[in-house]
Design an enzyme around this catalytic site. Structure first.
Site, PDB file in Angstrom:
ATOM      1  N   ASP A  15       1.378  -5.341   7.481  1.00  0.00           N
ATOM      2  CA  ASP A  15       0.325  -4.741   7.942  1.00  0.00           C
ATOM      3  C   ASP A  15      -1.251  -5.768   7.556  1.00  0.00           C
ATOM      4  OD1 ASP A  15      -1.999  -3.135   6.790  1.00  0.00           O
ATOM      5  OD2 ASP A  15      -0.853  -1.101   5.815  1.00  0.00           O
ATOM      6  N   PHE A  37       1.202  -1.371   0.438  1.00  0.00           N
ATOM      7  CA  PHE A  37       0.481   0.159   0.088  1.00  0.00           C
ATOM      8  C   PHE A  37       0.772   1.718   0.334  1.00  0.00           C
ATOM      9  CE2 PHE A  37      -3.106   3.012   2.038  1.00  0.00           C
ATOM     10  CZ  PHE A  37      -4.402   2.427   1.321  1.00  0.00           C
ATOM     11  N   TYR A  85     -11.455   0.145  10.353  1.00  0.00           N
ATOM     12  CA  TYR A  85     -11.909   0.834   9.242  1.00  0.00           C
ATOM     13  C   TYR A  85     -12.628   0.374   8.226  1.00  0.00           C
ATOM     14  CZ  TYR A  85      -8.640   3.308   7.297  1.00  0.00           C
ATOM     15  OH  TYR A  85      -7.358   3.493   6.444  1.00  0.00           O
ATOM     16  N   LYS A  86     -12.616  -0.768   7.980  1.00  0.00           N
ATOM     17  CA  LYS A  86     -12.042  -1.878   7.105  1.00  0.00           C
ATOM     18  C   LYS A  86     -13.608  -2.967   7.475  1.00  0.00           C
ATOM     19  CE  LYS A  86      -8.829   0.090   3.955  1.00  0.00           C
ATOM     20  NZ  LYS A  86      -7.153  -0.520   4.193  1.00  0.00           N
ATOM     21  N   ARG A 121     -12.491  -3.032  -8.065  1.00  0.00           N
ATOM     22  CA  ARG A 121     -12.336  -3.553  -6.640  1.00  0.00           C
ATOM     23  C   ARG A 121     -13.572  -4.302  -6.074  1.00  0.00           C
ATOM     24  NH1 ARG A 121      -8.235  -2.029  -1.436  1.00  0.00           N
ATOM     25  NH2 ARG A 121      -9.789  -0.650  -2.288  1.00  0.00           N
TER      26      ARG A 121
END
Ligand code: PLP
Length: 420
Positions: free
Chosen positions: A205, A126, A230-231, A380
Protein backbone atom coordinates in the site's frame (compact mmCIF):
# COMPACT_ATOMS: atom_id res chain seq x y z
CA UNK A 1 21.42 29.91 13.99
CA UNK A 2 18.81 27.29 13.13
CA UNK A 3 16.27 28.59 15.64
CA UNK A 4 15.26 31.77 13.81
CA UNK A 5 12.86 32.85 11.11
CA UNK A 6 15.71 34.46 9.14
CA UNK A 7 17.41 31.07 8.87
CA UNK A 8 14.18 29.51 7.52
CA UNK A 9 13.69 32.33 5.02
CA UNK A 10 17.23 31.82 3.83
CA UNK A 11 16.56 28.12 3.27
CA UNK A 12 13.51 29.05 1.19
CA UNK A 13 15.57 31.49 -0.84
CA UNK A 14 17.97 28.71 -1.81
CA UNK A 15 15.27 26.12 -2.48
CA UNK A 16 15.22 25.24 -6.21
CA UNK A 17 11.61 23.99 -5.90
CA UNK A 18 10.24 27.02 -4.02
CA UNK A 19 8.43 28.41 -7.08
CA UNK A 20 6.15 25.37 -7.25
CA UNK A 21 4.25 26.85 -4.32
CA UNK A 22 2.86 29.42 -6.78
CA UNK A 23 1.18 26.56 -8.66
CA UNK A 24 -1.27 26.11 -5.77
CA UNK A 25 -4.37 27.94 -4.62
CA UNK A 26 -3.29 29.56 -1.37
CA UNK A 27 -6.21 31.31 0.14
CA UNK A 28 -4.53 32.56 3.32
CA UNK A 29 -0.71 32.75 3.28
CA UNK A 30 -0.63 32.75 7.08
CA UNK A 31 -2.39 29.38 7.40
CA UNK A 32 0.25 26.73 7.97
CA UNK A 33 -0.97 23.60 6.26
CA UNK A 34 0.76 20.45 7.48
CA UNK A 35 -1.79 17.98 6.17
CA UNK A 36 -0.56 17.40 2.63
CA UNK A 37 -0.14 13.77 3.70
CA UNK A 38 -3.91 13.51 4.27
CA UNK A 39 -5.42 15.84 1.68
CA UNK A 40 -3.12 17.63 -0.72
CA UNK A 41 -3.66 21.26 -1.67
CA UNK A 42 -5.52 22.29 -4.83
CA UNK A 43 -3.23 23.04 -7.80
CA UNK A 44 -4.41 26.02 -9.86
CA UNK A 45 -4.18 24.00 -13.06
CA UNK A 46 -6.45 21.36 -11.54
CA UNK A 47 -9.12 23.96 -10.81
CA UNK A 48 -8.94 25.00 -14.50
CA UNK A 49 -8.97 21.40 -15.69
CA UNK A 50 -12.00 20.45 -13.60
CA UNK A 51 -13.86 23.55 -14.73
CA UNK A 52 -13.20 22.51 -18.32
CA UNK A 53 -14.27 18.93 -17.62
CA UNK A 54 -17.58 20.24 -16.29
CA UNK A 55 -18.29 23.14 -18.66
CA UNK A 56 -16.87 21.85 -21.92
CA UNK A 57 -16.52 18.08 -21.75
CA UNK A 58 -19.72 17.33 -19.90
CA UNK A 59 -21.70 20.51 -20.57
CA UNK A 60 -21.09 20.65 -24.32
CA UNK A 61 -19.65 17.38 -25.52
CA UNK A 62 -22.00 15.22 -23.47
CA UNK A 63 -21.71 11.49 -24.16
CA UNK A 64 -19.25 12.11 -26.98
CA UNK A 65 -16.74 12.68 -24.15
CA UNK A 66 -16.27 8.91 -23.83
CA UNK A 67 -14.66 8.87 -27.26
CA UNK A 68 -12.68 12.04 -26.58
CA UNK A 69 -10.45 10.92 -23.75
CA UNK A 70 -12.68 9.69 -20.95
CA UNK A 71 -12.65 6.02 -21.89
CA UNK A 72 -8.86 5.74 -21.89
CA UNK A 73 -8.28 8.01 -18.87
CA UNK A 74 -7.77 5.18 -16.31
CA UNK A 75 -4.90 3.78 -18.37
CA UNK A 76 -3.52 7.18 -19.43
CA UNK A 77 -3.34 8.59 -15.90
CA UNK A 78 -2.12 5.20 -14.66
CA UNK A 79 0.81 5.40 -17.08
CA UNK A 80 1.79 8.76 -15.59
CA UNK A 81 1.59 7.45 -12.03
CA UNK A 82 3.69 4.47 -13.20
CA UNK A 83 6.55 6.90 -13.84
CA UNK A 84 6.43 7.98 -10.21
CA UNK A 85 6.62 4.46 -8.81
CA UNK A 86 9.24 2.85 -11.01
CA UNK A 87 6.86 0.82 -13.14
CA UNK A 88 6.90 0.20 -16.87
CA UNK A 89 3.64 1.21 -18.54
CA UNK A 90 0.61 -1.07 -18.80
CA UNK A 91 0.92 -2.10 -15.18
CA UNK A 92 -0.94 0.72 -13.44
CA UNK A 93 -4.58 1.72 -13.74
CA UNK A 94 -6.66 4.33 -11.90
CA UNK A 95 -9.96 3.15 -10.43
CA UNK A 96 -12.11 2.77 -7.31
CA UNK A 97 -10.84 3.55 -3.82
CA UNK A 98 -7.75 2.18 -2.13
CA UNK A 99 -9.93 0.01 0.12
CA UNK A 100 -11.73 -1.55 -2.85
CA UNK A 101 -8.47 -2.09 -4.71
CA UNK A 102 -6.95 -3.87 -1.71
CA UNK A 103 -9.97 -6.16 -1.73
CA UNK A 104 -9.69 -6.85 -5.46
CA UNK A 105 -5.97 -7.59 -5.41
CA UNK A 106 -5.95 -9.54 -2.15
CA UNK A 107 -8.77 -11.80 -3.38
CA UNK A 108 -7.01 -12.26 -6.71
CA UNK A 109 -3.72 -13.09 -4.96
CA UNK A 110 -5.22 -15.63 -2.56
CA UNK A 111 -7.02 -17.42 -5.35
CA UNK A 112 -3.72 -17.60 -7.24
CA UNK A 113 -2.08 -19.37 -4.27
CA UNK A 114 -4.40 -22.30 -3.55
CA UNK A 115 -3.36 -24.46 -0.62
CA UNK A 116 -1.89 -21.48 1.25
CA UNK A 117 -4.12 -19.93 3.85
CA UNK A 118 -2.29 -17.14 5.66
CA UNK A 119 -2.12 -13.41 5.00
CA UNK A 120 0.70 -11.63 6.84
CA UNK A 121 0.54 -7.99 7.90
CA UNK A 122 1.46 -5.94 10.99
CA UNK A 123 -0.15 -3.62 13.49
CA UNK A 124 1.43 -0.48 12.03
CA UNK A 125 -0.83 -0.97 9.03
CA UNK A 126 -3.66 1.41 8.22
CA UNK A 127 -7.02 0.27 9.66
CA UNK A 128 -8.80 -0.12 6.33
CA UNK A 129 -6.09 -2.49 5.09
CA UNK A 130 -6.53 -4.71 8.13
CA UNK A 131 -10.33 -4.64 7.97
CA UNK A 132 -10.38 -5.52 4.28
CA UNK A 133 -7.93 -8.39 4.84
CA UNK A 134 -10.04 -9.67 7.74
CA UNK A 135 -13.05 -9.60 5.43
CA UNK A 136 -11.17 -11.42 2.69
CA UNK A 137 -10.11 -14.20 5.09
CA UNK A 138 -13.67 -14.48 6.37
CA UNK A 139 -15.09 -14.71 2.84
CA UNK A 140 -12.68 -17.40 1.72
CA UNK A 141 -13.41 -19.78 4.57
CA UNK A 142 -12.53 -21.04 8.03
CA UNK A 143 -9.06 -22.28 7.10
CA UNK A 144 -7.94 -18.77 6.15
CA UNK A 145 -6.30 -16.51 8.71
CA UNK A 146 -4.73 -13.09 9.02
CA UNK A 147 -1.49 -12.96 10.99
CA UNK A 148 -0.79 -9.51 12.45
CA UNK A 149 2.82 -8.99 13.52
CA UNK A 150 3.10 -6.84 16.63
CA UNK A 151 5.44 -3.84 16.65
CA UNK A 152 7.47 -3.70 19.85
CA UNK A 153 7.82 0.08 19.95
CA UNK A 154 4.91 1.22 17.80
CA UNK A 155 7.36 2.88 15.42
CA UNK A 156 8.88 0.12 13.30
CA UNK A 157 8.67 -3.59 12.49
CA UNK A 158 12.02 -5.10 11.52
CA UNK A 159 12.67 -7.00 8.30
CA UNK A 160 13.54 -10.02 10.45
CA UNK A 161 10.24 -9.98 12.29
CA UNK A 162 8.42 -9.96 8.97
CA UNK A 163 10.64 -12.63 7.42
CA UNK A 164 10.08 -14.87 10.47
CA UNK A 165 6.31 -14.62 10.06
CA UNK A 166 6.40 -15.79 6.43
CA UNK A 167 6.30 -19.53 5.75
CA UNK A 168 5.01 -22.07 3.24
CA UNK A 169 1.43 -21.39 4.32
CA UNK A 170 1.74 -17.66 3.51
CA UNK A 171 -0.21 -16.71 0.41
CA UNK A 172 0.15 -12.94 0.68
CA UNK A 173 2.15 -10.33 2.59
CA UNK A 174 0.35 -6.97 2.71
CA UNK A 175 2.03 -3.91 4.23
CA UNK A 176 1.80 -0.13 4.04
CA UNK A 177 5.13 1.08 2.69
CA UNK A 178 5.20 4.26 4.79
CA UNK A 179 3.47 3.69 8.12
CA UNK A 180 0.70 6.22 8.64
CA UNK A 181 1.50 6.99 12.28
CA UNK A 182 5.27 6.85 12.66
CA UNK A 183 6.24 7.50 9.06
CA UNK A 184 8.50 4.42 9.11
CA UNK A 185 9.49 3.34 5.59
CA UNK A 186 9.86 -0.41 5.03
CA UNK A 187 12.59 -2.06 3.03
CA UNK A 188 10.53 -2.90 -0.03
CA UNK A 189 13.21 -4.98 -1.74
CA UNK A 190 14.19 -7.12 1.27
CA UNK A 191 10.60 -7.86 2.29
CA UNK A 192 9.49 -8.60 -1.26
CA UNK A 193 12.40 -11.03 -1.60
CA UNK A 194 11.57 -12.69 1.72
CA UNK A 195 7.99 -13.24 0.56
CA UNK A 196 9.13 -14.65 -2.77
CA UNK A 197 11.59 -17.05 -1.12
CA UNK A 198 8.61 -18.71 0.54
CA UNK A 199 6.46 -18.60 -2.58
CA UNK A 200 4.15 -15.84 -1.31
CA UNK A 201 2.96 -12.75 -3.17
CA UNK A 202 3.33 -9.18 -1.84
CA UNK A 203 0.91 -6.29 -1.95
CA UNK A 204 2.27 -2.86 -1.00
CA UNK A 205 0.00 0.00 0.00
CA UNK A 206 1.73 3.16 -1.25
CA UNK A 207 -0.74 5.76 0.07
CA UNK A 208 1.82 7.62 2.17
CA UNK A 209 4.71 7.12 -0.25
CA UNK A 210 3.52 7.94 -3.75
CA UNK A 211 4.42 11.49 -4.75
CA UNK A 212 6.70 11.91 -1.74
CA UNK A 213 9.59 9.64 -2.73
CA UNK A 214 10.80 7.67 -5.73
CA UNK A 215 9.78 4.02 -5.71
CA UNK A 216 11.16 1.11 -7.72
CA UNK A 217 8.37 -1.43 -7.98
CA UNK A 218 9.65 -3.23 -11.07
CA UNK A 219 13.21 -3.31 -9.82
CA UNK A 220 12.17 -4.72 -6.43
CA UNK A 221 10.11 -7.40 -8.17
CA UNK A 222 6.89 -6.25 -6.48
CA UNK A 223 3.81 -8.26 -7.42
CA UNK A 224 0.97 -5.93 -6.46
CA UNK A 225 0.46 -2.42 -5.15
CA UNK A 226 -2.28 0.10 -4.46
CA UNK A 227 -2.28 3.77 -3.54
CA UNK A 228 -4.53 6.78 -3.26
CA UNK A 229 -4.28 10.02 -5.22
CA UNK A 230 -5.62 12.58 -2.75
CA UNK A 231 -2.61 12.75 -0.40
CA UNK A 232 0.75 13.75 -1.96
CA UNK A 233 -0.78 13.47 -5.45
CA UNK A 234 -3.25 16.30 -4.69
CA UNK A 235 -6.16 14.73 -6.60
CA UNK A 236 -8.85 16.16 -4.30
CA UNK A 237 -11.21 14.62 -1.74
CA UNK A 238 -12.21 11.11 -2.73
CA UNK A 239 -10.27 11.10 -5.99
CA UNK A 240 -9.90 7.59 -7.43
CA UNK A 241 -7.05 5.33 -6.33
CA UNK A 242 -4.66 3.29 -8.48
CA UNK A 243 -3.51 -0.29 -8.58
CA UNK A 244 -0.39 -1.97 -9.93
CA UNK A 245 -0.13 -5.57 -11.12
CA UNK A 246 3.23 -6.83 -12.37
CA UNK A 247 3.07 -7.73 -16.05
CA UNK A 248 3.98 -11.38 -15.50
CA UNK A 249 1.04 -11.84 -13.14
CA UNK A 250 -1.69 -10.06 -15.03
CA UNK A 251 -2.91 -13.09 -16.96
CA UNK A 252 -2.85 -15.30 -13.85
CA UNK A 253 -4.94 -13.03 -11.67
CA UNK A 254 -8.64 -12.33 -11.80
CA UNK A 255 -10.54 -9.50 -10.17
CA UNK A 256 -13.29 -10.79 -7.86
CA UNK A 257 -15.58 -8.09 -9.30
CA UNK A 258 -16.51 -9.19 -12.78
CA UNK A 259 -17.59 -5.84 -14.15
CA UNK A 260 -18.16 -4.81 -17.74
CA UNK A 261 -15.14 -2.47 -17.80
CA UNK A 262 -12.93 -5.53 -17.36
CA UNK A 263 -14.67 -7.49 -20.10
CA UNK A 264 -13.10 -8.45 -23.41
CA UNK A 265 -14.76 -6.50 -26.22
CA UNK A 266 -16.89 -4.65 -23.73
CA UNK A 267 -19.32 -3.16 -26.21
CA UNK A 268 -20.29 -6.47 -27.75
CA UNK A 269 -22.31 -6.85 -24.54
CA UNK A 270 -21.78 -10.63 -24.48
CA UNK A 271 -23.74 -12.53 -21.82
CA UNK A 272 -20.69 -14.29 -20.29
CA UNK A 273 -17.73 -12.72 -18.55
CA UNK A 274 -14.40 -13.09 -20.28
CA UNK A 275 -11.69 -10.90 -18.80
CA UNK A 276 -9.80 -8.68 -21.19
CA UNK A 277 -6.02 -9.19 -21.16
CA UNK A 278 -3.72 -6.76 -19.39
CA UNK A 279 -4.20 -4.35 -16.52
CA UNK A 280 -7.67 -3.28 -17.74
CA UNK A 281 -9.18 -6.51 -16.38
CA UNK A 282 -8.91 -4.97 -12.92
CA UNK A 283 -11.47 -2.30 -13.72
CA UNK A 284 -15.01 -2.92 -12.55
CA UNK A 285 -17.38 -0.16 -13.62
CA UNK A 286 -17.56 3.30 -15.17
CA UNK A 287 -14.68 5.57 -14.13
CA UNK A 288 -15.57 8.55 -11.90
CA UNK A 289 -14.63 10.99 -14.65
CA UNK A 290 -14.82 14.33 -12.84
CA UNK A 291 -12.58 13.28 -9.98
CA UNK A 292 -10.31 11.36 -12.32
CA UNK A 293 -9.86 14.57 -14.36
CA UNK A 294 -8.54 16.22 -11.20
CA UNK A 295 -5.74 13.67 -10.77
CA UNK A 296 -3.88 14.15 -14.05
CA UNK A 297 -2.68 17.80 -13.83
CA UNK A 298 -1.21 17.31 -10.41
CA UNK A 299 0.65 14.13 -11.37
CA UNK A 300 2.10 16.12 -14.28
CA UNK A 301 3.17 18.83 -11.87
CA UNK A 302 5.04 16.28 -9.75
CA UNK A 303 6.71 14.82 -12.83
CA UNK A 304 7.81 18.35 -13.77
CA UNK A 305 9.31 18.99 -10.34
CA UNK A 306 10.99 15.58 -10.43
CA UNK A 307 10.35 12.96 -7.78
CA UNK A 308 14.06 12.63 -6.90
CA UNK A 309 14.30 16.36 -6.21
CA UNK A 310 11.08 16.30 -4.20
CA UNK A 311 12.44 13.50 -2.04
CA UNK A 312 15.66 15.42 -1.48
CA UNK A 313 13.72 18.44 -0.28
CA UNK A 314 11.38 16.32 1.82
CA UNK A 315 14.35 14.75 3.64
CA UNK A 316 15.90 18.17 4.25
CA UNK A 317 12.62 19.48 5.57
CA UNK A 318 11.90 16.57 7.92
CA UNK A 319 15.52 16.82 9.17
CA UNK A 320 14.99 20.54 9.74
CA UNK A 321 11.72 19.92 11.57
CA UNK A 322 13.39 17.32 13.81
CA UNK A 323 16.26 19.72 14.57
CA UNK A 324 13.70 22.35 15.62
CA UNK A 325 11.87 19.76 17.75
CA UNK A 326 15.11 18.99 19.52
CA UNK A 327 15.75 22.64 20.37
CA UNK A 328 12.27 23.90 21.04
CA UNK A 329 9.96 21.02 21.95
CA UNK A 330 11.97 18.18 23.43
CA UNK A 331 12.72 20.28 26.55
CA UNK A 332 8.93 20.60 27.02
CA UNK A 333 8.49 16.82 27.11
CA UNK A 334 7.45 16.30 23.47
CA UNK A 335 8.63 12.94 22.08
CA UNK A 336 9.74 12.10 18.57
CA UNK A 337 7.44 9.29 17.35
CA UNK A 338 9.14 8.91 13.96
CA UNK A 339 12.41 7.24 12.94
CA UNK A 340 15.54 9.34 13.29
CA UNK A 341 17.12 7.78 10.21
CA UNK A 342 15.93 9.65 7.10
CA UNK A 343 16.36 6.51 4.97
CA UNK A 344 13.55 4.94 6.97
CA UNK A 345 11.33 7.98 7.26
CA UNK A 346 8.61 9.22 4.92
CA UNK A 347 7.48 12.80 4.49
CA UNK A 348 5.68 13.29 7.80
CA UNK A 349 6.92 13.52 11.35
CA UNK A 350 4.88 12.48 14.37
CA UNK A 351 5.45 14.23 17.67
CA UNK A 352 4.12 12.62 20.83
CA UNK A 353 2.50 14.45 23.73
CA UNK A 354 -0.12 13.08 26.17
CA UNK A 355 -2.25 16.15 25.40
CA UNK A 356 -1.81 15.74 21.65
CA UNK A 357 -5.52 15.75 20.88
CA UNK A 358 -6.20 19.07 22.62
CA UNK A 359 -2.94 20.61 21.39
CA UNK A 360 -3.98 19.82 17.83
CA UNK A 361 -7.32 21.45 18.44
CA UNK A 362 -5.75 24.65 19.84
CA UNK A 363 -3.38 24.80 16.86
CA UNK A 364 -6.27 24.63 14.42
CA UNK A 365 -8.63 26.96 16.24
CA UNK A 366 -6.25 29.64 17.49
CA UNK A 367 -2.97 29.34 15.68
CA UNK A 368 -3.88 28.78 12.03
CA UNK A 369 -1.75 25.65 12.03
CA UNK A 370 -3.38 22.56 10.52
CA UNK A 371 -1.81 19.26 11.60
CA UNK A 372 -3.77 16.12 12.47
CA UNK A 373 -3.93 13.77 15.38
CA UNK A 374 -3.60 10.01 15.50
CA UNK A 375 -4.21 8.05 18.69
CA UNK A 376 -2.85 7.70 21.25
CA UNK A 377 -0.62 10.78 21.28
CA UNK A 378 0.60 11.58 17.76
CA UNK A 379 0.55 15.13 16.45
CA UNK A 380 1.25 14.42 12.80
CA UNK A 381 3.07 17.06 10.78
CA UNK A 382 2.98 16.33 7.07
CA UNK A 383 5.43 17.94 4.70
CA UNK A 384 4.50 18.22 1.04
CA UNK A 385 7.76 19.34 -0.56
CA UNK A 386 5.92 20.78 -3.58
CA UNK A 387 4.44 23.57 -1.48
CA UNK A 388 5.57 23.41 2.15
CA UNK A 389 8.07 26.20 2.90
CA UNK A 390 10.82 26.18 5.52
CA UNK A 391 9.34 29.37 6.97
CA UNK A 392 6.05 27.56 7.56
CA UNK A 393 7.80 24.66 9.26
CA UNK A 394 9.58 27.13 11.53
CA UNK A 395 6.40 29.09 12.24
CA UNK A 396 4.41 25.89 12.80
CA UNK A 397 6.88 24.62 15.41
CA UNK A 398 7.01 28.05 17.06
CA UNK A 399 3.22 28.18 17.39
CA UNK A 400 3.15 24.57 18.61
CA UNK A 401 5.68 25.51 21.26
CA UNK A 402 3.50 28.40 22.37
CA UNK A 403 0.40 26.21 22.70
CA UNK A 404 2.32 23.81 24.94
CA UNK A 405 4.35 26.35 26.93
CA UNK A 406 1.33 28.56 27.64
CA UNK A 407 -1.02 25.56 28.07
CA UNK A 408 -3.45 27.08 25.56
CA UNK A 409 -4.96 23.62 25.01
CA UNK A 410 -6.41 23.39 28.51
CA UNK A 411 -9.69 25.05 27.69
CA UNK A 412 -10.64 22.37 25.13
CA UNK A 413 -12.59 19.25 26.04
CA UNK A 414 -10.81 15.89 26.15
CA UNK A 415 -13.62 14.13 24.24
CA UNK A 416 -12.92 12.71 20.81
CA UNK A 417 -14.37 14.64 17.88
CA UNK A 418 -15.91 12.70 15.00
CA UNK A 419 -12.97 13.32 12.68
CA UNK A 420 -9.36 13.84 13.77
C1 PLP B 1 -5.24 7.07 3.26
C2 PLP B 1 -5.02 5.61 3.27
C3 PLP B 1 -5.99 4.72 2.83
C4 PLP B 1 -7.35 5.24 2.43
O1 PLP B 1 -8.15 4.33 1.80
P1 PLP B 1 -9.50 4.84 1.11
O2 PLP B 1 -10.09 3.64 0.55
O3 PLP B 1 -9.11 5.89 0.12
O4 PLP B 1 -10.34 5.47 2.18
C5 PLP B 1 -5.70 3.37 2.79
N1 PLP B 1 -4.49 2.92 3.19
C6 PLP B 1 -3.53 3.75 3.65
C7 PLP B 1 -2.21 3.22 4.06
C8 PLP B 1 -3.77 5.12 3.72
O5 PLP B 1 -2.83 5.93 4.17
Amino acid sequence: MINSLEFAIDLDRHDPLAHFRDEFVIDDPDTIYLEGNSLGRLPKRTADRVRDAVDHEWGQRLIRGWGEGWFTAPQRVGAKIAQLIGAQTDQVIVCDSTSVNIFKLAMAALRARPGRHTIVTDDLNFPTDVYVLQGVAQLLGAEYRLEIIHSEDGLIVSNDAIARAINTDTALVELTHTAFKSGYVYDMRAITEAAHRSGALVLWDLCHSVGAMPLALDECGVDLAVGCTYKYLNGGPGSPAFLYVHKDLQSQLLSPIWGWFGQKNQFEMEPNYQPVSGITRFLAGTPTMLSLAAVEPSVELILEAGIERLREKSVQQTEYLIALWEEMLKPLGVKLNSPRDANHRGSHVSLGHPEGLRIGRALIEEMKVIPDFRYPDNIRLGIAPLYTSYAHIYEGITRLRRVIAERLYEKYPTTRPEVT
